[in-house]
Scaffold this motif. Structure first.
Motif, PDB file in Angstrom:
ATOM      1  N   VAL A 134       0.835  -1.200   0.000  1.00  0.00           N
ATOM      2  CA  VAL A 134       0.000   0.000   0.000  1.00  0.00           C
ATOM      3  C   VAL A 134       0.871   1.252   0.000  1.00  0.00           C
ATOM      4  CG1 VAL A 134      -1.697   1.329   1.316  1.00  0.00           C
ATOM      5  CG2 VAL A 134      -1.955  -1.148   1.095  1.00  0.00           C
ATOM      6  N   GLY A 135       1.885   1.268   0.840  1.00  0.00           N
ATOM      7  CA  GLY A 135       2.774   2.432   0.903  1.00  0.00           C
ATOM      8  C   GLY A 135       3.467   2.702  -0.422  1.00  0.00           C
ATOM      9  N   MET A 136       3.967   1.638  -1.048  1.00  0.00           N
ATOM     10  CA  MET A 136       4.641   1.827  -2.345  1.00  0.00           C
ATOM     11  C   MET A 136       3.651   2.295  -3.410  1.00  0.00           C
ATOM     12  SD  MET A 136       7.563  -1.219  -2.250  1.00  0.00           S
ATOM     13  CE  MET A 136       6.737  -2.152  -3.451  1.00  0.00           C
ATOM     14  N   ALA A 137       2.430   1.752  -3.385  1.00  0.00           N
ATOM     15  CA  ALA A 137       1.419   2.163  -4.368  1.00  0.00           C
ATOM     16  C   ALA A 137       1.043   3.636  -4.174  1.00  0.00           C
ATOM     17  CB  ALA A 137       0.186   1.269  -4.261  1.00  0.00           C
ATOM     18  N   ILE A 138       0.912   4.074  -2.926  1.00  0.00           N
ATOM     19  CA  ILE A 138       0.590   5.478  -2.660  1.00  0.00           C
ATOM     20  C   ILE A 138       1.717   6.383  -3.138  1.00  0.00           C
ATOM     21  CG2 ILE A 138       0.277   7.190  -0.812  1.00  0.00           C
ATOM     22  CD1 ILE A 138      -1.351   5.037   0.684  1.00  0.00           C
ATOM     23  N   ASN A 139       2.970   6.033  -2.831  1.00  0.00           N
ATOM     24  CA  ASN A 139       4.106   6.850  -3.286  1.00  0.00           C
ATOM     25  C   ASN A 139       4.139   6.948  -4.803  1.00  0.00           C
ATOM     26  OD1 ASN A 139       5.025   7.402  -0.714  1.00  0.00           O
ATOM     27  ND2 ASN A 139       6.445   5.679  -0.675  1.00  0.00           N
ATOM     28  N   LYS A 140       3.942   5.821  -5.483  1.00  0.00           N
ATOM     29  CA  LYS A 140       3.984   5.832  -6.949  1.00  0.00           C
ATOM     30  C   LYS A 140       2.795   6.618  -7.506  1.00  0.00           C
ATOM     31  CE  LYS A 140       6.618   4.480  -9.625  1.00  0.00           C
ATOM     32  NZ  LYS A 140       7.651   5.349 -10.226  1.00  0.00           N
ATOM     33  N   ASP A 153      -5.499  15.117  -4.880  1.00  0.00           N
ATOM     34  CA  ASP A 153      -6.337  15.011  -3.688  1.00  0.00           C
ATOM     35  C   ASP A 153      -6.391  13.538  -3.289  1.00  0.00           C
ATOM     36  OD1 ASP A 153      -8.199  13.729  -5.331  1.00  0.00           O
ATOM     37  OD2 ASP A 153      -9.531  15.443  -5.445  1.00  0.00           O
ATOM     38  N   ASP A 154      -6.941  13.263  -2.106  1.00  0.00           N
ATOM     39  CA  ASP A 154      -6.921  11.895  -1.593  1.00  0.00           C
ATOM     40  C   ASP A 154      -7.702  10.924  -2.483  1.00  0.00           C
ATOM     41  OD1 ASP A 154      -9.353  13.053  -0.837  1.00  0.00           O
ATOM     42  OD2 ASP A 154      -9.425  11.985   1.080  1.00  0.00           O
ATOM     43  N   ASN A 155      -8.762  11.388  -3.119  1.00  0.00           N
ATOM     44  CA  ASN A 155      -9.558  10.513  -3.981  1.00  0.00           C
ATOM     45  C   ASN A 155      -8.754  10.080  -5.216  1.00  0.00           C
ATOM     46  OD1 ASN A 155     -12.028   9.145  -4.536  1.00  0.00           O
ATOM     47  ND2 ASN A 155     -12.503  10.713  -6.077  1.00  0.00           N
ATOM     48  N   LEU A 156      -8.019  11.002  -5.808  1.00  0.00           N
ATOM     49  CA  LEU A 156      -7.216  10.683  -6.987  1.00  0.00           C
ATOM     50  C   LEU A 156      -6.071   9.734  -6.619  1.00  0.00           C
ATOM     51  CD1 LEU A 156      -6.653  11.135  -9.985  1.00  0.00           C
ATOM     52  CD2 LEU A 156      -5.308  13.138  -9.361  1.00  0.00           C
ATOM     53  N   VAL A 157      -5.417   9.986  -5.499  1.00  0.00           N
ATOM     54  CA  VAL A 157      -4.341   9.098  -5.046  1.00  0.00           C
ATOM     55  C   VAL A 157      -4.899   7.704  -4.763  1.00  0.00           C
ATOM     56  CG1 VAL A 157      -2.679   8.669  -3.183  1.00  0.00           C
ATOM     57  CG2 VAL A 157      -2.889  10.959  -4.172  1.00  0.00           C
ATOM     58  N   TRP A 158      -6.075   7.646  -4.117  1.00  0.00           N
ATOM     59  CA  TRP A 158      -6.709   6.360  -3.798  1.00  0.00           C
ATOM     60  C   TRP A 158      -7.011   5.573  -5.072  1.00  0.00           C
ATOM     61  CZ3 TRP A 158     -12.330   5.451  -4.134  1.00  0.00           C
ATOM     62  CH2 TRP A 158     -12.700   4.199  -3.658  1.00  0.00           C
ATOM     63  N   LYS A 159      -7.583   6.239  -6.081  1.00  0.00           N
ATOM     64  CA  LYS A 159      -7.919   5.548  -7.336  1.00  0.00           C
ATOM     65  C   LYS A 159      -6.659   5.080  -8.069  1.00  0.00           C
ATOM     66  CE  LYS A 159     -12.371   7.720  -8.205  1.00  0.00           C
ATOM     67  NZ  LYS A 159     -13.137   8.593  -9.090  1.00  0.00           N
ATOM     68  N   THR A 160      -5.654   5.919  -8.136  1.00  0.00           N
ATOM     69  CA  THR A 160      -4.414   5.559  -8.846  1.00  0.00           C
ATOM     70  C   THR A 160      -3.685   4.430  -8.121  1.00  0.00           C
ATOM     71  OG1 THR A 160      -4.228   7.864  -9.588  1.00  0.00           O
ATOM     72  CG2 THR A 160      -2.288   6.479  -9.845  1.00  0.00           C
ATOM     73  N   ALA A 161      -3.572   4.508  -6.804  1.00  0.00           N
ATOM     74  CA  ALA A 161      -2.909   3.457  -6.027  1.00  0.00           C
ATOM     75  C   ALA A 161      -3.655   2.133  -6.150  1.00  0.00           C
ATOM     76  CB  ALA A 161      -2.781   3.874  -4.560  1.00  0.00           C
ATOM     77  N   SER A 162      -4.993   2.196  -6.114  1.00  0.00           N
ATOM     78  CA  SER A 162      -5.796   0.969  -6.267  1.00  0.00           C
ATOM     79  C   SER A 162      -5.552   0.326  -7.628  1.00  0.00           C
ATOM     80  CB  SER A 162      -7.282   1.289  -6.103  1.00  0.00           C
ATOM     81  OG  SER A 162      -7.545   1.760  -4.801  1.00  0.00           O
ATOM     82  N   MET A 163      -5.475   1.156  -8.675  1.00  0.00           N
ATOM     83  CA  MET A 163      -5.209   0.644 -10.021  1.00  0.00           C
ATOM     84  C   MET A 163      -3.844  -0.038 -10.066  1.00  0.00           C
ATOM     85  SD  MET A 163      -3.333   1.593 -13.114  1.00  0.00           S
ATOM     86  CE  MET A 163      -2.841   3.166 -12.554  1.00  0.00           C
ATOM     87  N   LEU A 164      -2.834   0.550  -9.441  1.00  0.00           N
ATOM     88  CA  LEU A 164      -1.498  -0.039  -9.435  1.00  0.00           C
ATOM     89  C   LEU A 164      -1.483  -1.382  -8.687  1.00  0.00           C
ATOM     90  CD1 LEU A 164       0.604   3.179  -8.749  1.00  0.00           C
ATOM     91  CD2 LEU A 164       0.499   1.881 -10.887  1.00  0.00           C
ATOM     92  N   ILE A 165      -2.194  -1.467  -7.576  1.00  0.00           N
ATOM     93  CA  ILE A 165      -2.252  -2.722  -6.811  1.00  0.00           C
ATOM     94  C   ILE A 165      -2.968  -3.794  -7.619  1.00  0.00           C
ATOM     95  CG2 ILE A 165      -3.259  -3.832  -4.770  1.00  0.00           C
ATOM     96  CD1 ILE A 165      -2.563  -1.237  -3.235  1.00  0.00           C
ATOM     97  N   ARG A 166      -4.041  -3.432  -8.327  1.00  0.00           N
ATOM     98  CA  ARG A 166      -4.749  -4.425  -9.160  1.00  0.00           C
ATOM     99  C   ARG A 166      -3.846  -4.953 -10.269  1.00  0.00           C
ATOM    100  NH1 ARG A 166      -8.940  -0.579  -8.611  1.00  0.00           N
ATOM    101  NH2 ARG A 166     -10.405  -1.276  -7.028  1.00  0.00           N
ATOM    102  N   VAL A 167      -3.059  -4.084 -10.875  1.00  0.00           N
ATOM    103  CA  VAL A 167      -2.123  -4.517 -11.914  1.00  0.00           C
ATOM    104  C   VAL A 167      -1.096  -5.480 -11.313  1.00  0.00           C
ATOM    105  CG1 VAL A 167      -0.265  -3.743 -13.453  1.00  0.00           C
ATOM    106  CG2 VAL A 167      -2.427  -2.506 -13.399  1.00  0.00           C
ATOM    107  N   ALA A 168      -0.583  -5.145 -10.129  1.00  0.00           N
ATOM    108  CA  ALA A 168       0.392  -6.023  -9.472  1.00  0.00           C
ATOM    109  C   ALA A 168      -0.226  -7.385  -9.160  1.00  0.00           C
ATOM    110  CB  ALA A 168       0.907  -5.362  -8.186  1.00  0.00           C
TER     111      ALA A 168
END
Length: 190
Positions: A134-140, A153-168
């Protein structure tokens, strides 16, 4: 990288094992501790090599009598106990069926199991995502959004980090993107 069970035995005790190995699974049992926790034990064998396997999160009984492939993160070589090598199989390891052990013959190869145990697929959510992930996804996600020049904003970071975790998760489950073709495309260049 495909290894053998002997390669696991040759790994330094206390070290994580990289690569994969296959083994027949037998003597599966669950053990309850005095504190009420359950862990699972089994014996893994391949070509005369025998290892005692333990998992704190995965019941090994469904693999009894089968030839399984163990791969991925979370496989740790333990200390020998009473002269027998030990291994801990974590919840991040991938276990897939290769065959069935018969009493009178060598393992009979079968088609690989349609699902992989313990790893998320693109169609399911993992029940637990590690804090480091989660930490790495948020940083990226923050880096990606800063380089895009958008208001963060927190919503954009949440959506982008979630997308990165799903890809992983797709990649960990072995779902790779198709290889690019060297053949020319019929699309018009822009």
């Amino acid at each position: 990288m495909n290894n053998t069970l002997q390669d696991l035995v040759n790994t330094q005790p206390g070290s994580y094992f990289s690569g994969s190995f296959q083994a027949s699974v037998s003597e599966c049992k669950s053990i309850n501790t005095k504190t009420g926790k359950t862990f699972y034990k089994a014996t893994l064998t391949e070509g005369g090599v025998e290892v005692s396997a333990m998992s704190f999160s995965r019941d090994l009984a469904p693999f009894e009598g089968k030839v399984m492939k163990f791969t991925g993160m979370g496989i740790k070589r333990g200390d020998d106990f009473q002269g027998k090598p030990q291994v801990t199989v974590g919840d991040k390891s991938i276990i897939s069926q290769l065959g069935v052990v018969t009493q009178w013959a060598a393992p009979v190869p079968t088609q690989p199991a349609p699902s992989v145990t313990g790893m998320p697929t693109p169609y399911t959510q993992s029940s637990r995502i590690e804090g480091v992930t989660v930490g790495m996804a948020i940083n990226k996600a923050v880096d990606i959004n800063i380089s895009s020049g958008v208001h963060i904003d927190d919503n954009l970071v949440w959506k982008t980090a979630s997308m990165l975790i799903r890809v992983a998760q797709k990649l960990q489950a072995g779902n790779l993107a198709p290889e690019p073709s060297d053949e020319p495309s019929e699309e018009e260049p822009y």
